[in-house]
Write an enzyme that holds these catalytic residues in place. Structure first.
Site, short mmCIF file in Angstrom:
data_model
loop_
_atom_site.label_atom_id
_atom_site.label_comp_id
_atom_site.label_asym_id
_atom_site.label_seq_id
_atom_site.Cartn_x
_atom_site.Cartn_y
_atom_site.Cartn_z
N TYR A 95 9.45 -70.10 12.42
CA TYR A 95 9.05 -70.58 11.09
C TYR A 95 10.19 -70.52 10.09
O TYR A 95 10.94 -69.54 10.04
CB TYR A 95 7.91 -69.72 10.54
CG TYR A 95 6.57 -70.02 11.16
CD1 TYR A 95 6.01 -71.30 11.09
CD2 TYR A 95 5.84 -69.02 11.78
CE1 TYR A 95 4.77 -71.56 11.64
CE2 TYR A 95 4.60 -69.27 12.34
CZ TYR A 95 4.07 -70.56 12.27
OH TYR A 95 2.85 -70.82 12.81
N MET A 144 2.49 -64.65 13.69
CA MET A 144 1.26 -63.88 13.80
C MET A 144 1.02 -63.38 15.22
O MET A 144 0.64 -62.23 15.44
CB MET A 144 0.07 -64.71 13.32
CG MET A 144 -1.20 -63.90 13.18
SD MET A 144 -2.63 -64.89 12.72
CE MET A 144 -2.30 -65.23 11.01
N LYS A 158 -7.45 -39.01 12.48
CA LYS A 158 -7.93 -40.10 11.62
C LYS A 158 -7.32 -41.43 12.06
O LYS A 158 -6.35 -41.43 12.83
CB LYS A 158 -7.57 -39.79 10.16
CG LYS A 158 -6.08 -39.58 9.93
CD LYS A 158 -5.81 -38.86 8.62
CE LYS A 158 -4.30 -38.69 8.43
NZ LYS A 158 -3.99 -37.86 7.26
N ARG A 193 -4.56 -35.91 -5.42
CA ARG A 193 -5.29 -36.92 -4.66
C ARG A 193 -6.75 -36.52 -4.59
O ARG A 193 -7.59 -37.11 -5.24
CB ARG A 193 -4.67 -37.07 -3.26
CG ARG A 193 -5.24 -38.21 -2.46
CD ARG A 193 -4.47 -38.46 -1.18
NE ARG A 193 -4.69 -37.44 -0.15
CZ ARG A 193 -4.25 -37.57 1.12
NH1 ARG A 193 -3.56 -38.63 1.48
NH2 ARG A 193 -4.48 -36.61 2.00
C1 LIG Z 1 -3.11 -36.89 7.66
C2 LIG Z 1 -3.36 -35.53 7.25
C3 LIG Z 1 -2.85 -34.44 7.98
C4 LIG Z 1 -1.91 -34.62 9.15
O1 LIG Z 1 -0.65 -35.08 8.70
P1 LIG Z 1 0.60 -35.27 9.69
O2 LIG Z 1 1.74 -35.46 8.78
O3 LIG Z 1 0.30 -36.50 10.49
O4 LIG Z 1 0.67 -34.08 10.54
C5 LIG Z 1 -3.22 -33.17 7.59
N1 LIG Z 1 -4.03 -32.97 6.53
C6 LIG Z 1 -4.53 -33.99 5.81
C7 LIG Z 1 -5.41 -33.70 4.64
C8 LIG Z 1 -4.20 -35.29 6.12
O5 LIG Z 1 -4.68 -36.29 5.37
#
Ligand SMILES: *Cc1c(COP(=O)(O)O)cnc(C)c1O
Length: 422
Positions: A309, A357, A69, A169
């Site tokens: 800055y 920046m 992701k 979640r």
């Molecule tokens: C991000 C995520 C993972 C991987 O997590 P890591 O700690 O980076 O290994 C696995 N399962 C879900 C549902 C996630 O959102």
């Protein structure tokens, strides 16, 4: 692949969501050809393959579905996925549908799971791209069922069901699962082929939290079995659980470990003096990303002169100040103001003044022989005439009061990624 049409096959009465063309966003990342500035991220593909081997060894008989992701944790998902697929990754997990489509467009043939669960009614796009959706809501099941019915698609759609075992979640909550399982029977077009959950505290001091969530997961599995729902695969483990050898089940979902960062577990855990099983593994992992730039300006300042800055730094002695073309818009956190370091000639130089920046200043007074165009390493290792050192994602995270996940994702799209086969 099933031959599928578009959403326009629905009558408006059946389908409330607006008919639309696939609309996957593809923000463009700076390419190596755009690299006029010397600021770049180097992605070491051999380190990536090495980490996959470490992870596979630890996973045992469980499949490894790499979590890519957020553009592969900032490393560039297409290149990372191609490398991992060739090296034997069994599947991929992403958060967004558009991230999954990006992998398919990059030529990835392995299974791709979309964990986020928000599809905006684009169920046809999911099936057309042979993407495995994670679901947690009957409306999603209905959406897929309707699509199958309207198209007389022969096979049921395979989905993975998310169970909320303690993260609060996403996922069906255990107390709602009975009703959910009952309703599921109304939708033979949809098959729950996978069951998943996600750990809230896999990197806690002890593994108690993992075990507690697994109790709920096992109960959910049993409840579903009583309703005739028997998924082929179950999965739960992120990097932290995997490195602790917990809950590997049928497949594991490591993300950060593949990029060479082991989730840190607080010391003094009750597993017997500090995670004996995972420590060597963790040190086996190799950082995949290195972020480097070059000195673009050098000046000598007097004691009392201000830097940057708001004059957040004032020289306490005659000093040599170098400017690097990297700032918070590139992912160098402003929290590093007067706190962080970069590596120059193999030695640490403190960041002085406010990270701005696009640029930052470093104090090179104590680094003899510095010249313009010298390399400055912001993340990763450097070997130079004065020594050898490394700035880890953990170190940057500690300065920024954040976690290494955020440090990696923060390296922004305007920093071109260069893929290296050392
Ligand atoms: C991000 C995520 C993972 C991987 O997590 P890591 O700690 O980076 O290994 C696995 N399962 C879900 C549902 C996630 O959102």
């Amino acid at each position: 692949m099933q031959a599928l049409g578009t959403l326009s096959v629905f009558s408006p009465a059946l389908h409330a969501e607006p008919v639309r063309e696939p609309r996957v966003m593809k923000p463009r990342r700076a390419a190596p050809a755009d690299a006029i500035r010397p600021t770049r991220a180097e992605v070491n593909l051999e380190a990536l393959r090495h980490n996959l081997r470490v992870v596979k060894r630890q996973a045992g008989s469980a499949e490894v579905w790499a979590v890519l992701k957020a553009d592969g944790y900032g490393h560039g998902a297409p290149a990372v996925a191609r490398t991992l697929e060739r090296a034997g990754a069994d599947g991929f997990c992403v958060a967004l549908l558009e991230e999954a489509v990006e992998l398919r467009e990059a030529g990835i043939r392995a299974p791709v799971l979309v964990m986020g669960g928000y599809y905006g009614g684009a169920y046809d796009e999911i099936l057309a791209n042979e993407i495995v959706p994670v679901v947690y809501d009957l409306a999603q099941i209905e959406g897929f069922a309707r699509l199958v019915r309207s198209q007389d698609a022969p096979a049921p759609v395979n989905v993975h069901l998310n169970i909320d075992t303690g993260m609060s979640r996403l996922g069906v909550r255990p107390r709602e699962l009975e009703a959910f399982a009952t309703r599921l029977k109304d939708f033979p077009e949809v098959r729950v082929s996978g069951l998943m959950t996600h750990f809230a505290s896999a990197d806690a001091r002890t593994t108690d939290e993992i075990r507690e969530q697994m109790v709920h997961f096992e109960a959910a599995t049993a409840l579903l079995a009583r309703h005739g729902v028997n998924p082929t695969v179950r999965h739960a483990a992120n990097s932290a659980a995997l490195l602790r050898g917990e809950a590997c089940l049928d497949l594991v979902r490591p993300g950060i470990a593949l990029f060479g960062v082991a989730p840190r577990v607080p010391d003094g855990d009750a597993d017997g003096g500090g995670l004996p099983s995972s420590r060597p593994l963790a040190s086996d992992l190799k950082a995949v990303m290195r972020v480097r730039t070059e000195l673009v300006a050098l000046r000598d300042v007097e004691a009392g002169d201000a830097v940057g800055y708001s004059a957040l730094f004032r020289a306490s002695r005659p000093s040599r100040i170098a400017t690097i073309p990297m700032g918070y818009a590139d992912g160098l956190s402003r929290h590093l103001t007067n706190r962080g370091h970069v590596l120059i000639r193999g030695r640490r130089a403190p960041i002085v003044g406010a990270v701005s920046m696009d640029m930052s200043m470093v104090d090179v007074t104590d680094i003899p022989g510095v010249t313009l165009r010298d390399e400055a390493v912001v993340l990763g290792g450097q070997e130079g005439p004065l020594g050898k050192d490394t700035i880890s994602a953990d170190e940057l995270a500690a300065h920024g009061e954040t976690i290494p996940w955020e440090v990696l994702c923060a390296i922004s799209r305007r920093v071109p990624r260069f893929y290296r086969e050392p």
